[in-house]
Design an enzyme around this catalytic site. Structure first.
Site, PDB file in Angstrom:
ATOM      1  CE  LYS A 125     -45.093 -33.819  -8.150  1.00 28.92           C
ATOM      2  NZ  LYS A 125     -44.268 -34.322  -9.228  1.00 28.92           N
ATOM      3  CE  LYS A 207     -49.445 -28.390 -10.149  1.00 25.74           C
ATOM      4  NZ  LYS A 207     -48.257 -28.847 -10.689  1.00 25.74           N
ATOM      5  CE  LYS A 210     -48.673 -35.190 -15.777  1.00 29.42           C
ATOM      6  NZ  LYS A 210     -47.326 -35.300 -16.078  1.00 29.42           N
TER       7      LYS A 210
HETATM    8  P1  TYM Z   1     -45.055 -32.187 -15.351  1.00 36.24           P
HETATM    9  O1  TYM Z   1     -44.971 -33.510 -16.022  1.00 36.24           O
HETATM   10  O2  TYM Z   1     -45.754 -32.108 -14.029  1.00 36.24           O
HETATM   11  O3  TYM Z   1     -45.743 -31.128 -16.307  1.00 36.24           O
HETATM   12  C1  TYM Z   1     -45.305 -30.980 -17.644  1.00 36.24           C
HETATM   13  C2  TYM Z   1     -45.456 -29.541 -18.091  1.00 36.24           C
HETATM   14  O4  TYM Z   1     -46.828 -29.117 -17.975  1.00 36.24           O
HETATM   15  C3  TYM Z   1     -46.909 -27.918 -17.192  1.00 36.24           C
HETATM   16  N1  TYM Z   1     -48.154 -27.940 -16.409  1.00 36.24           N
HETATM   17  C4  TYM Z   1     -49.065 -26.959 -16.418  1.00 36.24           C
HETATM   18  N2  TYM Z   1     -49.130 -25.806 -17.104  1.00 36.24           N
HETATM   19  C5  TYM Z   1     -50.230 -25.035 -16.919  1.00 36.24           C
HETATM   20  N3  TYM Z   1     -51.246 -25.372 -16.076  1.00 36.24           N
HETATM   21  C6  TYM Z   1     -51.215 -26.519 -15.363  1.00 36.24           C
HETATM   22  N4  TYM Z   1     -52.197 -26.845 -14.555  1.00 36.24           N
HETATM   23  C7  TYM Z   1     -50.081 -27.384 -15.531  1.00 36.24           C
HETATM   24  N5  TYM Z   1     -49.730 -28.582 -14.997  1.00 36.24           N
HETATM   25  C8  TYM Z   1     -48.539 -28.901 -15.548  1.00 36.24           C
HETATM   26  C9  TYM Z   1     -45.690 -27.970 -16.295  1.00 36.24           C
HETATM   27  O5  TYM Z   1     -45.335 -26.690 -15.823  1.00 36.24           O
HETATM   28  C10 TYM Z   1     -44.654 -28.559 -17.230  1.00 36.24           C
HETATM   29  O6  TYM Z   1     -44.102 -27.557 -18.053  1.00 36.24           O
HETATM   30  N6  TYM Z   1     -40.454 -31.695 -13.485  1.00 36.24           N
HETATM   31  C11 TYM Z   1     -41.266 -31.524 -14.651  1.00 36.24           C
HETATM   32  C12 TYM Z   1     -40.777 -32.313 -15.839  1.00 36.24           C
HETATM   33  C13 TYM Z   1     -39.346 -32.071 -16.176  1.00 36.24           C
HETATM   34  C14 TYM Z   1     -38.827 -30.954 -16.855  1.00 36.24           C
HETATM   35  C15 TYM Z   1     -37.430 -31.208 -16.980  1.00 36.24           C
HETATM   36  C16 TYM Z   1     -39.394 -29.795 -17.393  1.00 36.24           C
HETATM   37  C17 TYM Z   1     -38.331 -32.917 -15.900  1.00 36.24           C
HETATM   38  N7  TYM Z   1     -37.156 -32.405 -16.391  1.00 36.24           N
HETATM   39  C18 TYM Z   1     -36.594 -30.286 -17.606  1.00 36.24           C
HETATM   40  C19 TYM Z   1     -38.549 -28.880 -18.021  1.00 36.24           C
HETATM   41  C20 TYM Z   1     -37.163 -29.133 -18.117  1.00 36.24           C
HETATM   42  C21 TYM Z   1     -42.679 -31.988 -14.355  1.00 36.24           C
HETATM   43  O7  TYM Z   1     -42.902 -32.774 -13.482  1.00 36.24           O
HETATM   44  O8  TYM Z   1     -43.614 -31.530 -15.230  1.00 36.24           O
END
Ligand code: TYM
Length: 344
Positions: A125, A207, A210
């Site tokens: 990032k 992957k 967004k």
């Molecule tokens: P974020 O918002 O990037 O993604 C949310 C969830 O979606 C999953 N994900 C994917 N799974 C499969 N293939 C993909 N291409 C893909 N892109 C995203 C992510 O693994 C995630 O589960 N830091 C985290 C948010 C967060 C969080 C937490 C998660 C903040 N606090 C506490 C769990 C527990 C994040 O940015 O996810």
């Protein structure tokens, strides 16, 4: 160690706790659905679940304030449209529970600089930002605070979050060792073997995300059926014309993985089903499945968005519930660290 959410594993009587979250940045996409949301819905009755919309995480990169607000409502509407039910789980907005920032500060004081520098998401990032904020660097500590505040046993996430959950475990163990007691529950990542890393349709080496530079590789919840179909039809494959199980390219493997994770059929069985089929047919089948799942989700989310006051009420009740647990954990933390309680 990964723990899969295996239906054979019975939670303890007092229900094991699940916590997970998604950032409300621009559009949610199919990776978020199969890597996270779909699994949350499946587990909400068996576990005690709390799911956050993590707007504090979102501001680690620049956000337009109006868009951020709109994206929070949208994320909540999608959570509910996907089947999350506040009878069974807590849905809350991270910035409405100030204990999340409070615990982040305390955990910062137990986190080593080098640990955060090693986080692959930070490395990725930060390359894309003109100037890198301290918030972006500290992002995994905020995530650790989210998880630890809620006495979490299992964290259902996609593969990209595994390293952050491992850091959370390290921090929890470090704090517990330091104070010689069980301040924190030690969480485990819960990562499905299928759908944990959905790849970009235009570049199956990265992957689905967004923040992709080319939106045609990303299947957004907000996309119309026509847009979804067009993106799937133009997904990158290879120079063959039909599926040959002895020579599967990353693009075809990704389409099979999408199909498998949405239909709950194993990737192996999906590949057998596709064997010998022309790529055009494979794309048509994947497109039909994706649109059949995202269409009702989109329609229901739009319906929910027309009643903002109901969404506000969900957030209010969610924050009240989340704050109770978070405050109980913070009391343990304050006491352990040596902070004086405020006199009544
Ligand atoms: P974020 O918002 O990037 O993604 C949310 C969830 O979606 C999953 N994900 C994917 N799974 C499969 N293939 C993909 N291409 C893909 N892109 C995203 C992510 O693994 C995630 O589960 N830091 C985290 C948010 C967060 C969080 C937490 C998660 C903040 N606090 C506490 C769990 C527990 C994040 O940015 O996810």
């Amino acid at each position: 160690m990964n723990q899969k959410l295996d239906p054979a594993v019975k939670p303890r009587d007092d229900k094991e706790k699940i916590f997970s979250a998604i950032q409300p940045t621009s559009g949610l996409h199919l990776g978020n659905y199969v890597g996270a949301l779909k699994n949350w819905v499946a587990e909400q009755k068996r576990y005690s679940c709390t799911f956050g919309i993590v707007d504090l995480h979102a501001i680690t990169v620049p956000q337009d304030p109006k868009e951020l607000k709109a994206n929070v409502y949208k994320a909540l509407a999608y959570y509910i449209a996907a089947g999350l039910d506040t009878e069974h789980c807590t849905l809350f907005l991270q910035s409405q529970v100030p204990q999340h920032t409070e615990l982040t500060w305390v955990l910062n004081c137990f986190t080593y600089f080098g640990e955060l520098g090693r986080m692959t998401q930070f490395k990725d990032k930060s390359k894309r930002q003109e100037s890198v904020s301290v918030g972006l660097y500290d992002y995994p500590v905020l995530m650790a605070a989210d998880i630890l505040l809620h006495d979490t046993n299992l964290v259902p996430v996609g593969d990209d979050q595994k390293q952050h959950v491992e850091l959370t475990r390290d921090l929890a163990e470090r704090v517990n060792r330091r104070f010689g007691n069980d301040v924190f529950v030690i969480p485990q990542p819960a990562i499905k073997t299928t759908g944990a890393r959905i790849m970009d349709l235009q570049d199956p080496a990265i992957k689905m995300s967004k923040s992709a530079t080319n939106p045609s590789g990303v299947l957004f919840f907000d996309d119309s059926d026509k847009q979804l179909t067009k993106k799937i039809n133009s997904a990158v494959t290879d120079s063959q014309t039909s599926v040959n199980p002895d020579n599967i390219s990353p693009g075809i493997r990704n389409l099979a993985e999408i199909y498998a994770s949405l239909s709950d059929i194993s990737p192996q069985a999906v590949l057998e089903h596709f064997t010998g089929k022309m790529y055009g047919v494979v794309k048509k089948e994947v497109g039909e499945l994706v649109t059949a799942i995202l269409r009702p989700l989109r329609n229901e989310a739009n319906r929910l968005l027309s009643d903002q006051s109901s969404l506000d009420l969900v957030l209010k009740n969610g924050a009240d519930k989340a704050q109770q647990v978070a405050e109980a954990t913070m009391k343990r933390v304050r006491e352990s660290v040596g902070f004086l309680p405020r006199s009544k």
